[in-house]
Motif scaffolding. Structure first.
Motif, PDB file in Angstrom:
ATOM      1  N   ILE A 131       0.923  -1.336  -0.018  1.00 23.16           N
ATOM      2  CA  ILE A 131       0.000  -0.111   0.018  1.00 23.16           C
ATOM      3  C   ILE A 131       0.862   1.410   0.163  1.00 23.16           C
ATOM      4  CG2 ILE A 131      -1.661   1.380   1.300  1.00 23.16           C
ATOM      5  CD1 ILE A 131      -2.852  -1.385   2.382  1.00 23.16           C
ATOM      6  N   ARG A 132       1.745   1.186   0.833  1.00 16.65           N
ATOM      7  CA  ARG A 132       2.894   2.383   0.821  1.00 16.65           C
ATOM      8  C   ARG A 132       3.430   2.629  -0.521  1.00 16.65           C
ATOM      9  NH1 ARG A 132       5.539   2.342   6.128  1.00 16.65           N
ATOM     10  NH2 ARG A 132       5.578  -0.064   5.301  1.00 16.65           N
ATOM     11  N   ASN A 133       3.935   1.530  -1.145  1.00 12.59           N
ATOM     12  CA  ASN A 133       4.688   1.603  -2.343  1.00 12.59           C
ATOM     13  C   ASN A 133       3.745   2.139  -3.475  1.00 12.59           C
ATOM     14  OD1 ASN A 133       5.092   0.366  -5.269  1.00 12.59           O
ATOM     15  ND2 ASN A 133       7.005   0.156  -4.254  1.00 12.59           N
ATOM     16  N   PHE A 134       2.348   1.712  -3.604  1.00 15.65           N
ATOM     17  CA  PHE A 134       1.362   2.093  -4.479  1.00 15.65           C
ATOM     18  C   PHE A 134       1.068   3.785  -3.978  1.00 15.65           C
ATOM     19  CE2 PHE A 134      -3.186   3.305  -4.656  1.00 15.65           C
ATOM     20  CZ  PHE A 134      -3.224   3.427  -6.081  1.00 15.65           C
ATOM     21  N   ALA A 135       1.103   4.121  -2.888  1.00 16.74           N
ATOM     22  CA  ALA A 135       0.649   5.538  -2.463  1.00 16.74           C
ATOM     23  C   ALA A 135       1.666   6.408  -2.943  1.00 16.74           C
ATOM     24  CB  ALA A 135       0.287   5.620  -1.155  1.00 16.74           C
ATOM     25  N   LEU A 136       3.146   5.987  -2.570  1.00 18.80           N
ATOM     26  CA  LEU A 136       4.301   6.929  -2.878  1.00 18.80           C
ATOM     27  C   LEU A 136       4.327   7.126  -4.492  1.00 18.80           C
ATOM     28  CD1 LEU A 136       6.446   8.546  -1.889  1.00 18.80           C
ATOM     29  CD2 LEU A 136       7.896   6.598  -1.860  1.00 18.80           C
ATOM     30  N   GLY A 137       4.224   5.857  -5.149  1.00 21.86           N
ATOM     31  CA  GLY A 137       4.289   6.010  -6.700  1.00 21.86           C
ATOM     32  C   GLY A 137       3.231   6.836  -7.375  1.00 21.86           C
ATOM     33  N   THR A 138       2.056   6.578  -7.000  1.00 23.86           N
ATOM     34  CA  THR A 138       0.945   7.334  -7.258  1.00 23.86           C
ATOM     35  C   THR A 138       1.275   8.877  -6.925  1.00 23.86           C
ATOM     36  OG1 THR A 138      -0.431   5.568  -7.150  1.00 23.86           O
ATOM     37  CG2 THR A 138      -1.587   7.797  -7.367  1.00 23.86           C
ATOM     38  N   LEU A 139       1.817   9.467  -5.856  1.00 22.74           N
ATOM     39  CA  LEU A 139       2.096  10.688  -5.552  1.00 22.74           C
ATOM     40  C   LEU A 139       2.777  11.387  -6.729  1.00 22.74           C
ATOM     41  CD1 LEU A 139       1.581  12.998  -3.660  1.00 22.74           C
ATOM     42  CD2 LEU A 139       3.599  12.072  -2.366  1.00 22.74           C
ATOM     43  N   ILE A 140       4.143  10.402  -6.550  1.00 21.67           N
ATOM     44  CA  ILE A 140       5.119  10.913  -7.689  1.00 21.67           C
ATOM     45  C   ILE A 140       4.567  10.961  -9.114  1.00 21.67           C
ATOM     46  CG2 ILE A 140       7.384  10.531  -8.759  1.00 21.67           C
ATOM     47  CD1 ILE A 140       8.209   9.220  -5.954  1.00 21.67           C
ATOM     48  N   SER A 141       3.708  10.226  -9.511  1.00 20.86           N
ATOM     49  CA  SER A 141       3.140  10.058 -10.948  1.00 20.86           C
ATOM     50  C   SER A 141       2.146  11.426 -10.972  1.00 20.86           C
ATOM     51  CB  SER A 141       2.204   8.873 -11.217  1.00 20.86           C
ATOM     52  OG  SER A 141       3.129   7.849 -11.132  1.00 20.86           O
ATOM     53  N   GLU A 142       1.293  11.646 -10.094  1.00 23.51           N
ATOM     54  CA  GLU A 142       0.548  12.905  -9.982  1.00 23.51           C
ATOM     55  C   GLU A 142       1.118  14.268 -10.020  1.00 23.51           C
ATOM     56  OE1 GLU A 142      -3.003  12.880 -10.670  1.00 23.51           O
ATOM     57  OE2 GLU A 142      -2.576  10.674 -11.054  1.00 23.51           O
ATOM     58  N   ILE A 143       2.468  14.170  -9.298  1.00 25.04           N
ATOM     59  CA  ILE A 143       3.073  15.301  -9.303  1.00 25.04           C
ATOM     60  C   ILE A 143       3.362  15.701 -10.606  1.00 25.04           C
ATOM     61  CG2 ILE A 143       5.437  16.142  -8.477  1.00 25.04           C
ATOM     62  CD1 ILE A 143       4.638  15.200  -5.472  1.00 25.04           C
ATOM     63  N   LYS A 144       4.131  14.634 -11.240  1.00 22.87           N
ATOM     64  CA  LYS A 144       4.543  14.813 -12.507  1.00 22.87           C
ATOM     65  C   LYS A 144       3.584  15.150 -13.805  1.00 22.87           C
ATOM     66  CE  LYS A 144       5.804  11.772 -16.492  1.00 22.87           C
ATOM     67  NZ  LYS A 144       4.717  11.353 -17.119  1.00 22.87           N
ATOM     68  N   ILE A 145       2.263  14.638 -13.353  1.00 23.32           N
ATOM     69  CA  ILE A 145       1.311  14.995 -14.421  1.00 23.32           C
ATOM     70  C   ILE A 145       0.778  16.505 -14.129  1.00 23.32           C
ATOM     71  CG2 ILE A 145      -1.240  14.489 -14.838  1.00 23.32           C
ATOM     72  CD1 ILE A 145      -0.366  11.564 -14.388  1.00 23.32           C
ATOM     73  N   TRP A 146       0.721  16.793 -12.838  1.00 21.04           N
ATOM     74  CA  TRP A 146       0.087  18.154 -12.435  1.00 21.04           C
ATOM     75  C   TRP A 146       1.196  19.412 -12.743  1.00 21.04           C
ATOM     76  CZ3 TRP A 146      -5.016  18.949 -13.152  1.00 21.04           C
ATOM     77  CH2 TRP A 146      -5.671  17.796 -12.758  1.00 21.04           C
ATOM     78  N   THR A 147       2.403  19.002 -12.855  1.00 14.92           N
ATOM     79  CA  THR A 147       3.433  20.083 -13.008  1.00 14.92           C
ATOM     80  C   THR A 147       3.701  20.020 -14.335  1.00 14.92           C
ATOM     81  OG1 THR A 147       5.287  18.455 -12.503  1.00 14.92           O
ATOM     82  CG2 THR A 147       4.268  19.900 -10.602  1.00 14.92           C
ATOM     83  N   ALA A 148       2.916  19.196 -15.214  1.00 15.78           N
ATOM     84  CA  ALA A 148       3.414  19.254 -16.665  1.00 15.78           C
ATOM     85  C   ALA A 148       3.208  20.583 -17.122  1.00 15.78           C
ATOM     86  CB  ALA A 148       2.923  18.111 -17.353  1.00 15.78           C
ATOM     87  N   PRO A 149       3.808  21.423 -18.192  1.00 14.42           N
ATOM     88  CA  PRO A 149       3.398  22.416 -18.982  1.00 14.42           C
ATOM     89  C   PRO A 149       1.903  22.415 -19.721  1.00 14.42           C
ATOM     90  CG  PRO A 149       5.652  21.829 -19.421  1.00 14.42           C
ATOM     91  CD  PRO A 149       5.047  20.872 -18.628  1.00 14.42           C
ATOM     92  N   SER A 150       1.341  23.266 -19.465  1.00 10.96           N
ATOM     93  CA  SER A 150      -0.187  23.315 -20.196  1.00 10.96           C
ATOM     94  C   SER A 150      -0.379  24.752 -20.589  1.00 10.96           C
ATOM     95  CB  SER A 150      -1.115  22.949 -19.400  1.00 10.96           C
ATOM     96  OG  SER A 150      -1.102  23.837 -17.974  1.00 10.96           O
ATOM     97  N   ASN A 151       0.581  25.570 -20.678  1.00 11.35           N
ATOM     98  CA  ASN A 151       0.492  26.993 -21.136  1.00 11.35           C
ATOM     99  C   ASN A 151       0.016  27.398 -22.748  1.00 11.35           C
ATOM    100  OD1 ASN A 151       0.740  28.075 -18.712  1.00 11.35           O
ATOM    101  ND2 ASN A 151       3.003  28.511 -18.997  1.00 11.35           N
TER     102      ASN A 151
END
Length: 191
Positions: free
Chosen positions: A145-165
């Motif tokens: 569960i910890r591995n899933f949560a941490l991996g998902t957090l990092i993936s979501e940070i990558k997605i939400w910080t992606a350029p979109s201007n």
């Protein structure tokens, strides 16, 4: 008098077109630099993660730590491969103004994919499979569960910080114009 009036109109249209072309290219270059920084940063993060997990896999004696490092190495390798095979923007995004419109369309499509539901689901699936492997194969529920949560957090940070201007600019700057030389209306995207 008509010739003078037409000359003034043509001059204004030419000057505004030239200014719009420069604004367009400047905006594209500025966003390209941001995207290259973003792409390079996350490529670095995933590469360091891959290297650390490889080191941990070969240096640790504990089976559970070795298994975790193996799962995380696979996840990091998938992330590095994804970043290398589908970079956010190429370094030479355009050669001239006519090609920059194609480059813009590709960049906007890439931005849209990065924020898409498909990308969220694929990232979640990779992390779910990694966490499930730890939980089910190695029989460690909380670590899975910890591995899933941490991996998902990092993936979501990558997605939400992606350029979109570029996508936002396209939505906000579509304008309509009238071409007096052929009596047609049209649409152009101006930055």
């Amino acid at each position: 008098m008509k010739v003078l009036l037409l000359s003034i109109i043509f001059g204004l249209l030419y000057n505004s077109s030239f200014a719009n072309e420069h604004q367009f290219q400047d905006k594209l270059l500025k966003e390209q630099k941001k995207a290259v920084i973003w792409n390079t940063s996350f490529l670095g993060v995933f590469s360091v993660g891959m290297a650390l997990n490889a080191y941990n896999y070969f240096s640790t004696k504990k089976d559970d730590k070795k298994f975790d490092a193996g799962v995380d190495f696979i996840k990091s390798t998938l992330a590095v491969g994804s970043m290398l095979l589908d970079p956010f923007l190429t370094k030479s995004i355009y050669d001239d103004y006519s090609q920059s419109k194609d480059a813009l369309a590709k960049a906007i499509a890439r931005e849209a994919y990065e924020k898409s539901l498909t990308n969220h689901l694929l990232s979640g699936l990779v992390n779910l499979l990694g966490g499930a492997a730890i939980w089910l194969i190695d029989d460690r529920r909380s670590d899975g569960i910890r591995n899933f949560a941490l991996g998902t957090l990092i993936s979501e940070i990558k997605i939400w910080t992606a350029p979109s201007n570029l996508s936002k600019a396209k939505e906000q700057t579509t304008t309509f114009y009238y071409n007096p030389f052929n009596n047609e209306f049209g649409v152009t995207i101006l930055f």
